[in-house]
Each structure stands twice: as structure tokens, then as C-alpha cells.
Design a protein around this motif. Structure first.
Motif, PDB file in Angstrom:
ATOM      1  N   GLN A 122       0.828  -1.199   0.000  1.00 16.37           N
ATOM      2  CA  GLN A 122       0.000   0.000   0.000  1.00 16.37           C
ATOM      3  C   GLN A 122       0.867   1.255   0.000  1.00 16.37           C
ATOM      4  O   GLN A 122       0.593   2.210  -0.732  1.00 16.37           O
ATOM      5  CB  GLN A 122      -0.925   0.006   1.224  1.00 16.37           C
ATOM      6  N   ARG A 123       1.917   1.243   0.804  1.00 22.46           N
ATOM      7  CA  ARG A 123       2.815   2.398   0.843  1.00 22.46           C
ATOM      8  C   ARG A 123       3.531   2.588  -0.490  1.00 22.46           C
ATOM      9  O   ARG A 123       3.784   3.716  -0.925  1.00 22.46           O
ATOM     10  CB  ARG A 123       3.842   2.253   1.969  1.00 22.46           C
ATOM     11  N   ALA A 124       3.843   1.473  -1.135  1.00 21.52           N
ATOM     12  CA  ALA A 124       4.524   1.550  -2.436  1.00 21.52           C
ATOM     13  C   ALA A 124       3.564   1.955  -3.552  1.00 21.52           C
ATOM     14  O   ALA A 124       4.010   2.313  -4.653  1.00 21.52           O
ATOM     15  CB  ALA A 124       5.160   0.204  -2.765  1.00 21.52           C
ATOM     16  N   GLU A 125       2.264   1.904  -3.273  1.00 19.90           N
ATOM     17  CA  GLU A 125       1.234   2.271  -4.252  1.00 19.90           C
ATOM     18  C   GLU A 125       1.363   1.444  -5.532  1.00 19.90           C
ATOM     19  O   GLU A 125       1.176   1.943  -6.642  1.00 19.90           O
ATOM     20  CB  GLU A 125       1.295   3.771  -4.571  1.00 19.90           C
ATOM     21  N   VAL A 126       1.678   0.161  -5.350  1.00 15.56           N
ATOM     22  CA  VAL A 126       1.895  -0.695  -6.516  1.00 15.56           C
ATOM     23  C   VAL A 126       0.585  -1.150  -7.148  1.00 15.56           C
ATOM     24  O   VAL A 126       0.538  -1.492  -8.332  1.00 15.56           O
ATOM     25  CB  VAL A 126       2.759  -1.917  -6.129  1.00 15.56           C
ATOM     26  N   GLY A 127      -0.493  -1.162  -6.356  1.00 14.93           N
ATOM     27  CA  GLY A 127      -1.774  -1.588  -6.904  1.00 14.93           C
ATOM     28  C   GLY A 127      -1.775  -3.062  -7.249  1.00 14.93           C
ATOM     29  O   GLY A 127      -1.008  -3.860  -6.699  1.00 14.93           O
ATOM     30  N   THR A 128      -2.631  -3.445  -8.195  1.00 16.55           N
ATOM     31  CA  THR A 128      -2.757  -4.857  -8.586  1.00 16.55           C
ATOM     32  C   THR A 128      -2.552  -5.076 -10.081  1.00 16.55           C
ATOM     33  O   THR A 128      -2.723  -6.193 -10.573  1.00 16.55           O
ATOM     34  CB  THR A 128      -4.150  -5.388  -8.203  1.00 16.55           C
TER      35      THR A 128
END
Length: 333
Positions: free
Chosen positions: A140-146
């Protein structure tokens, strides 16, 4: 004589008419491009002439389903699923199976927009959150998503795995499971690689690059078991709210319970046995019930497992198939 000549010309005219119908389909050119790029999906060493014939069949297979089901929309990656079915089951059975799967397990991917597919992917993060809050928070912190798992899901991993036996094993699994099982398998992969992910820089490019490349030497059989366990511990109904699917109904998920009920009496092994009892091996191959002889390098346990499932899958894909498959496979060898 004249009528005889007309009869002789008819096949050529019919073939030209068939080509015109195919080429006039709105998705023809995109399908053709994708099929031409599918060379690596065919067995190494296959003669080029044979591969070209199969690619023609692949194009016809896809366009047949799209014409038969105008509500379905083609997406890039659909051909990866179609080619797997074609290689294992032959053109005749692949048509029935692909059309059936396109209205069930693959249905949400074939909407006119990506909304349904995105919502299906939304199941991934709640699974990770329940199993490893630390990993979930890091991602979530990396905002990598799916989005890294998109090609996994829409091709049933056929596009990203090089080993055909791994691909076929997963097709066995997904054919016999809930439409969301491919997402649970994605979660199993990410959880298995937790230490690698946490060792990354906590930014989107680093984490996305790591996760989007699936190692080819993962313990796939163990991951299949883990995905099944995740599904049992965290059934979709418990995750639906977190996945925000209460605002967007999934056609595949919504129709699966009715489909299961219709399939409850199906026994793929029994159906295949009945077919084989009435056909010689040569005739069974000609009827599309067995893989062609020239595909024999692919006829391993995984292929037989899929072929056995295909015996009933033209009518239904049963969730109980995994209960009988191992015993049945042992009897085949």
C-alpha cells in the motif's frame, strides 16, 4: 456436366465466403495480430506448416465464439487461453469449451470496459491483508496496486509461464474451481515471495518490476494447494465488501452457484470412459476426444487431466473434479 461443375466450384466459393465473413468481423485484425504473435505458445520443434495450420484454426476458433456470442468483447490475452484449449483438445472440442468458459469463468473480462476486470482484481489486496498485514501495508505504501497481476488473471497464466506443464496444471485447477481461483493463486504467489517484496525499495517501480516477473521455478503444486486453502479460509463472500464488489456485480461470480448446481451430476471421468469405450483410439482422435498423435510430447499427466475435464466441460465445469482426478490419472498410465 454443368451441375457437376457447379458442385466442384462450391467448396472454393464456400471457403471464400467463409474468409470474407471472418475478415469482416470487427475484431479480425486484432485477433490476427495476436495469433501471429503466439508462436512461442506452440511446442518447440513443431513443423512450421503444422503451426500455421493451428494458427488458422486458432483464429477461426476465436472468431466463431465472438460471432456466436455478440455480447462478448475480445480482449488481448484471450488468445492465450484459446490456444491452450486448442492444443490439448483439438478444434472441435475447443470451440465448445471456449464458448462455455467465455460465458462463465472469463465473462467479466469480456465486458466492453475494464471495470469488471478491475473489480475482480480488487479481491487480491484483501486476501493479502488477512494473511500478512505487514506485506499488505508495504504494498500500500509503495502504491503498486494490482495491475502487475492483470496478465496473470486474463490469460490464466498462459502468457507468463514458459513451462507448458505448469500452464496445463493450472488450467486443470481453474477449470475445476470458482471463477476467482486465479486471484487466489496470484495471492499465493505474492505471499510466497513476501521476503523478496519486503527487501525491495518501497516504491511503485521497484515493487511492480519484481512482482510482474513470475519466477519459472516456483513450487507450483504447493501454490495450488495454498490457493485452495486461502479460498477455504477466506471465501469470496467474506471479501466482497472490502473488494467493493457490492457496487459492481460480477457476472461470473453471480452465475457460478447456478452453474454448480447444474453440474452436480457431471462426472468428467465417467463421460470420458464412456466415450473411449465406444471409440477406437484412432476414431477418438478423429472425433476430437483425444489429443492428436502429433501432439504426443504434450500428452503427460497434466494434459490427460485437462482432457478428462474437457469430457464434461463442454456441458459443465465441475468444482468437484479435483476429488477424482488424481486417482483417475493413475489409472491412465
Amino acid at each position: 456436366m454443368r451441375s457437376g461443375r457447379r458442385r466442384q466450384q462450391a467448396p472454393g466459393c464456400a471457403a471464400r465466403a467463409g474468409r470474407e465473413v471472418r475478415q469482416n468481423h470487427k475484431d479480425y485484425h486484432q485477433v490476427l495480430l495476436d495469433v501471429r504473435r503466439s508462436t512461442r505458445r506452440f511446442p518447440p520443434g513443431m513443423p512450421e506448416e503444422q503451426r500455421q495450420i493451428l494458427q488458422e484454426q486458432l483464429t477461426d476458433l476465436i472468431l466463431h465464439v465472438l460471432r456466436a456470442r455478440p455480447e462478448l468483447h475480445y480482449y488481448q490475452g484471450y488468445h492465450d487461453i484459446a490456444v491452450t484449449l486448442l492444443l490439448v483438445s483439438g478444434e472441435r472440442m475447443a470451440v465448445a469449451l471456449l464458448e462455455r468458459l467465455s460465458t462463465l469463468h472469463l465473462r467479466d473480462f469480456m465486458d466492453p470496459t475494464m471495470d469488471s476486470t478491475k473489480h475482480i482484481l480488487n479481491y487480491l489486496m484483501p486476501i493479502l491483508q488477512r494473511e500478512s498485514p505487514r506485506l499488505h501495508d508495504f504494498m500500500q505504501r509503495a502504491e503498486v496496486g494490482t495491475i502487475f497481476a492483470l496478465s496473470w488473471l486474463i490469460t490464466w497464466y498462459g502468457h507468463v509461464l514458459a513451462n507448458v506443464h505448469h500452464v496445463l496444471r493450472l488450467y486443470d485447477f481453474f477449470l475445476a474451481s470458482h471463477p476467482l481461483m486465479a486471484v487466489y493463486f496470484a495471492a499465493a504467489i505474492v505471499l510466497y515471495r513476501e521476503d523478496e517484496v519486503l527487501a525491495c525499495e518501497c516504491d511503485m517501480p521497484s515493487v511492480h518490476q519484481l512482482l510482474s516477473q513470475i519466477p519459472q521455478d516456483l513450487p507450483y503444486e504447493a501454490l495450488v494447494s495454498q490457493a485452495q486453502q486461502l479460498f477455504q479460509r477466506l471465501p469470496p463472500r467474506e471479501l466482497a465488501k472490502e473488494a467493493a464488489l457490492q457496487l459492481h456485480k460480477s457476472i461470473a461470480i453471480g452465475s457460478f452457484s447456478e452453474f454448480q448446481q447444474a453440474a452436480s451430476c457431471q462426472r468428467p471421468d465417467a463421460i470420458l470412459r464412456q466415450q473411449q469405450q465406444h471409440l477406437t483410439p484412432h476414431k477418438a482422435e478423429a472425433e476430437g476426444l483425444l489429443p492428436p498423435a502429433e501432439h504426443s510430447p504434450l500428452v503427460k499427466a497434466a494434459v490427460w487431466g485437462l482432457t478428462a475435464t474437457l469430457g464434461a466441460a463442454a456441458l459443465a465445469v465441475t468444482q468437484t473434479a479435483l476429488d477424482w482426478a488424481p486417482e483417475f490419472l493413475l489409472q491412465l498410465f
